[in-house]
Design an enzyme around this catalytic site. Sequence first.
Site, PDB file in Angstrom:
ATOM      1  N   CYS A 115       0.809  -1.232   0.000  1.00  0.00           N
ATOM      2  CA  CYS A 115       0.000   0.000   0.000  1.00  0.00           C
ATOM      3  C   CYS A 115       0.840   1.280   0.000  1.00  0.00           C
ATOM      4  O   CYS A 115       0.333   2.361  -0.297  1.00  0.00           O
ATOM      5  CB  CYS A 115      -0.928  -0.001   1.196  1.00  0.00           C
ATOM      6  SG  CYS A 115      -1.944  -1.474   1.271  1.00  0.00           S
ATOM      7  N   HIS A 255      -3.898   7.128   2.906  1.00  0.00           N
ATOM      8  CA  HIS A 255      -4.224   5.779   2.435  1.00  0.00           C
ATOM      9  C   HIS A 255      -5.569   5.383   3.023  1.00  0.00           C
ATOM     10  O   HIS A 255      -5.820   5.572   4.220  1.00  0.00           O
ATOM     11  CB  HIS A 255      -3.117   4.827   2.900  1.00  0.00           C
ATOM     12  CG  HIS A 255      -3.378   3.393   2.606  1.00  0.00           C
ATOM     13  ND1 HIS A 255      -3.933   2.967   1.420  1.00  0.00           N
ATOM     14  CD2 HIS A 255      -3.172   2.270   3.346  1.00  0.00           C
ATOM     15  CE1 HIS A 255      -4.048   1.651   1.449  1.00  0.00           C
ATOM     16  NE2 HIS A 255      -3.598   1.204   2.604  1.00  0.00           N
ATOM     17  N   ASN A 285     -10.058  -0.487   0.307  1.00  0.00           N
ATOM     18  CA  ASN A 285      -8.601  -0.332   0.279  1.00  0.00           C
ATOM     19  C   ASN A 285      -8.082  -0.830  -1.076  1.00  0.00           C
ATOM     20  O   ASN A 285      -8.106  -2.027  -1.348  1.00  0.00           O
ATOM     21  CB  ASN A 285      -7.988  -1.141   1.434  1.00  0.00           C
ATOM     22  CG  ASN A 285      -6.478  -1.084   1.477  1.00  0.00           C
ATOM     23  OD1 ASN A 285      -5.835  -0.595   0.546  1.00  0.00           O
ATOM     24  ND2 ASN A 285      -5.905  -1.592   2.550  1.00  0.00           N
TER      25      ASN A 285
HETATM   26  N1  ACO Z   1     -18.033  -9.542   9.322  1.00  0.00           N
HETATM   27  C1  ACO Z   1     -18.483  -9.914  10.541  1.00  0.00           C
HETATM   28  N2  ACO Z   1     -17.672 -10.260  11.549  1.00  0.00           N
HETATM   29  C2  ACO Z   1     -16.359 -10.251  11.303  1.00  0.00           C
HETATM   30  C3  ACO Z   1     -15.828  -9.873  10.054  1.00  0.00           C
HETATM   31  C4  ACO Z   1     -16.724  -9.514   9.038  1.00  0.00           C
HETATM   32  N3  ACO Z   1     -16.324  -9.126   7.811  1.00  0.00           N
HETATM   33  N4  ACO Z   1     -14.474  -9.939  10.112  1.00  0.00           N
HETATM   34  C5  ACO Z   1     -14.162 -10.341  11.356  1.00  0.00           C
HETATM   35  N5  ACO Z   1     -15.317 -10.531  12.070  1.00  0.00           N
HETATM   36  C6  ACO Z   1     -15.437 -10.958  13.455  1.00  0.00           C
HETATM   37  C7  ACO Z   1     -14.274 -11.791  13.917  1.00  0.00           C
HETATM   38  O1  ACO Z   1     -14.467 -13.141  13.576  1.00  0.00           O
HETATM   39  C8  ACO Z   1     -14.322 -11.548  15.408  1.00  0.00           C
HETATM   40  O2  ACO Z   1     -15.329 -12.360  15.946  1.00  0.00           O
HETATM   41  P1  ACO Z   1     -15.122 -13.047  17.393  1.00  0.00           P
HETATM   42  O3  ACO Z   1     -14.988 -11.913  18.352  1.00  0.00           O
HETATM   43  O4  ACO Z   1     -16.362 -13.841  17.554  1.00  0.00           O
HETATM   44  O5  ACO Z   1     -13.877 -13.856  17.259  1.00  0.00           O
HETATM   45  C9  ACO Z   1     -14.808 -10.103  15.521  1.00  0.00           C
HETATM   46  O6  ACO Z   1     -15.438  -9.795  14.277  1.00  0.00           O
HETATM   47  C10 ACO Z   1     -13.682  -9.120  15.774  1.00  0.00           C
HETATM   48  O7  ACO Z   1     -12.668  -9.372  14.795  1.00  0.00           O
HETATM   49  P2  ACO Z   1     -11.342  -8.555  14.805  1.00  0.00           P
HETATM   50  O8  ACO Z   1     -10.440  -9.030  13.733  1.00  0.00           O
HETATM   51  O9  ACO Z   1     -10.833  -8.542  16.203  1.00  0.00           O
HETATM   52  O10 ACO Z   1     -11.899  -7.118  14.417  1.00  0.00           O
HETATM   53  P3  ACO Z   1     -11.201  -5.712  14.570  1.00  0.00           P
HETATM   54  O11 ACO Z   1     -11.982  -4.859  15.447  1.00  0.00           O
HETATM   55  O12 ACO Z   1      -9.716  -5.833  14.834  1.00  0.00           O
HETATM   56  O13 ACO Z   1     -11.349  -5.100  13.102  1.00  0.00           O
HETATM   57  C11 ACO Z   1     -10.146  -4.787  11.039  1.00  0.00           C
HETATM   58  C12 ACO Z   1     -10.776  -5.797  12.011  1.00  0.00           C
HETATM   59  C13 ACO Z   1     -11.250  -3.907  10.478  1.00  0.00           C
HETATM   60  C14 ACO Z   1      -9.484  -5.563   9.910  1.00  0.00           C
HETATM   61  C15 ACO Z   1      -9.119  -3.895  11.779  1.00  0.00           C
HETATM   62  O14 ACO Z   1      -8.284  -4.695  12.582  1.00  0.00           O
HETATM   63  C16 ACO Z   1      -8.258  -3.113  10.836  1.00  0.00           C
HETATM   64  O15 ACO Z   1      -8.730  -2.276  10.066  1.00  0.00           O
HETATM   65  N6  ACO Z   1      -6.925  -3.297  10.867  1.00  0.00           N
HETATM   66  C17 ACO Z   1      -6.011  -2.588  10.011  1.00  0.00           C
HETATM   67  C18 ACO Z   1      -5.987  -3.198   8.657  1.00  0.00           C
HETATM   68  C19 ACO Z   1      -5.173  -2.345   7.711  1.00  0.00           C
HETATM   69  O16 ACO Z   1      -5.082  -1.153   7.878  1.00  0.00           O
HETATM   70  N7  ACO Z   1      -4.572  -2.919   6.700  1.00  0.00           N
HETATM   71  C20 ACO Z   1      -3.807  -2.071   5.802  1.00  0.00           C
HETATM   72  C21 ACO Z   1      -2.776  -2.759   5.172  1.00  0.00           C
HETATM   73  S1  ACO Z   1      -3.339  -3.754   3.873  1.00  0.00           S
HETATM   74  C22 ACO Z   1      -1.966  -4.109   2.893  1.00  0.00           C
HETATM   75  O17 ACO Z   1      -0.919  -3.641   3.096  1.00  0.00           O
HETATM   76  C23 ACO Z   1      -2.146  -5.099   1.786  1.00  0.00           C
END
Ligand code: ACO
Length: 333
Positions: A115, A255, A285
């Site tokens: 990214c 980003h 993204n």
């Molecule tokens: N729909 C419904 N539930 C979901 C989904 C979904 N799409 N995805 C995950 N969940 C669930 C999980 O299973 C988990 O359930 P559980 O509590 O029963 O186990 C719950 O939601 C919480 O999941 P987390 O992964 O802990 O969710 P979090 O609050 O951390 O949010 C997210 C996830 C949005 C991905 C966040 O961590 C984030 O944005 N991180 C940064 C990602 C990023 O910026 N990436 C950029 C780089 S990409 C690159 O370089 C290619």
Amino acid sequence: MNYKPVQILSLGMSVPDTVITNDDLTKILDTSDEWISTRTGIKQRHIANGNENSTLFGVNAALDAMKKSGIEGIEVDAIIVASSNPYNIYPSTACVIQDAIGAKNAIAFDITVACTGMIYALEIGRSMIATGKYKNVLLVATDTNSKFLDWTDRGSCVLFGDGAGAILISKAQDGVDDILALNVNANGSMGKFITMNLTGDNCPLVEPATEGCHKITMNGKEVYKFVVQTMPESIMKCLEDAKLEPKDVDYLVPHQANLRIIEGLQNRLEFSDDKVIVNIDKYGNTSAASVPIVLTEGIQSGKIKTPSVAILCAFGAGMAWGSAVVRLREGLK
Ligand code: ACO
């Protein structure tokens, strides 16, 4: 050495026509519009069809930028393509674009910085211009993430979209440098948190053939923690290098990975909503293409007025991250 200043000449973008909404995703995943919207800010994303690929969008974004500045292919001296999921490893996407736009005088190569690709491309391109050897450098970022996602992993596949963006830079004729400051960074020890392996197949005389894994994996929580620490530091360093305060800057063009990360940066800079350019709701993204797409669209829509000063910033797999403080000249398209 007498370094040559750089002008940002024009911008371009191209995305697939097909739009997949959060509700569409509920047909194949246990997810909801509510979960995706509240955690990420994403409402929909553009997704390539079977006949489309990252090269196609890269060519279109390049042509868009060239048309806007009137630069012909023959005048382009270098093409740098940032892509983490190119259609071909070779010929490089840059070489295919070189042929498609008739840039027969240009050198052409790809870089892989996920990214952060466009910020790295800007660093390389401006350094090339600074030497005086290159005049017009075409920077293209293109990713079709959809073809490399695990569509059964709801934690990652809902986040990404496809598209390309381009920035055409040139030696500034008036001696005014549009890159006021820029830093790029890397920390390979965090590499395991976002991966896409190209394992290939073993030689059958050595090992039985394996099924290659070409899917994106991500530990969202770890990425989140890392980014909220490093990105503000990078931005503040950039401002310091440019001898500017946040109040001297008109726009944050970040980003588009997660709206909550963007809002954190906004709070740190104490920027009002109109100074933060966001389109994650429409595109998700788009990896390296994210910054040039949101910049191009921001200018096109009139959200970004010129002349102005903007912070560009990006982060992603590697981990790699970086920021640039740039001048957006009056009339920039
Ligand atoms: N729909 C419904 N539930 C979901 C989904 C979904 N799409 N995805 C995950 N969940 C669930 C999980 O299973 C988990 O359930 P559980 O509590 O029963 O186990 C719950 O939601 C919480 O999941 P987390 O992964 O802990 O969710 P979090 O609050 O951390 O949010 C997210 C996830 C949005 C991905 C966040 O961590 C984030 O944005 N991180 C940064 C990602 C990023 O910026 N990436 C950029 C780089 S990409 C690159 O370089 C290619």
